[in-house]
Design an enzyme around this catalytic site. Structure first.
Site, PDB file in Angstrom:
ATOM      1  N   GLY A 160     -16.062 -25.420 -18.007  1.00 35.63           N
ATOM      2  CA  GLY A 160     -16.856 -25.932 -16.896  1.00 35.63           C
ATOM      3  C   GLY A 160     -16.107 -27.028 -16.171  1.00 35.63           C
ATOM      4  CB  CYS A 161     -17.353 -29.783 -14.079  1.00 37.50           C
ATOM      5  SG  CYS A 161     -16.749 -31.237 -13.207  1.00 37.50           S
ATOM      6  CG  PHE A 162     -11.441 -30.941 -14.331  1.00 39.40           C
ATOM      7  CD1 PHE A 162     -12.172 -31.686 -13.418  1.00 39.40           C
ATOM      8  CD2 PHE A 162     -10.264 -30.357 -13.884  1.00 39.40           C
ATOM      9  CE1 PHE A 162     -11.762 -31.854 -12.111  1.00 39.40           C
ATOM     10  CE2 PHE A 162      -9.824 -30.514 -12.569  1.00 39.40           C
ATOM     11  CZ  PHE A 162     -10.575 -31.269 -11.681  1.00 39.40           C
TER      12      PHE A 162
END
Length: 157
Positions: free
Chosen positions: A9-11
């Site tokens: 997902g979003c880092f």
């Protein structure tokens, strides 16, 4: 020091979560295992580079073993979902484990096999050697430390 690169997902969330683990020495976010050299965030978001948003982790194996780090990783992702984590949808949000030392592969596969026992659906997390990692733009680095109220799909508390 050992290295492992994780995507899920979003880092921003992966980096913040991993940076809080004892034994993790350094984290940085970037783009992993795609086809375009040194892509920008905008290019990765257009889904034409093949990269995943990822967190590059340097850890002290005297303080935390890879098995433990992977166990923590499995707790914050849904490894059975393709190209999505939380509200983040797209190829760049796939889950992945990218290794720099081929001696880590048996540990990674054992961890995945153990995790698979918890699911009826197949784990789709990529497990590959690291082919490339390009550091993300500076404003993405340590984003949630700089912006504590920022978006995160991972429960950090």
């Amino acid at each position: 020091m050992k290295k492992i690169i994780l995507s899920g997902g979003c880092f921003w969330g992966i980096e913040e979560y991993m940076s809080r683990i004892k034994g993790v020495i350094e984290t940085k976010v970037g783009y992993v295992n795609g086809t375009k050299e040194d892509p920008s965030y905008e290019e990765v978001c257009r889904k034409d580079t093949g990269h995943a948003e990822a967190c590059y982790i340097i850890y002290d194996e005297e303080l935390i073993r890879l098995e433990e780090l992977l166990s923590k990783f499995w707790q914050i992702v849904d490894p059975t979902v393709v190209n999505r984590q939380g509200n983040d949808i797209g190829h760049q949000y796939r889950t992945g484990i990218y290794y720099t030392d081929k001696k880590d592969l048996p540990v990674i596969l054992s961890s995945k096999n153990e995790e698979q026992k918890k699911y009826s659906k197949k784990i789709v997390t990529e497990i590959e050697p690291l082919s490339c990692f390009y550091e993300a733009e500076e404003y993405h680095q340590k984003y949630l430390k700089k912006n504590p109220g920022g978006y995160c799909h991972i429960k950090l508390d």
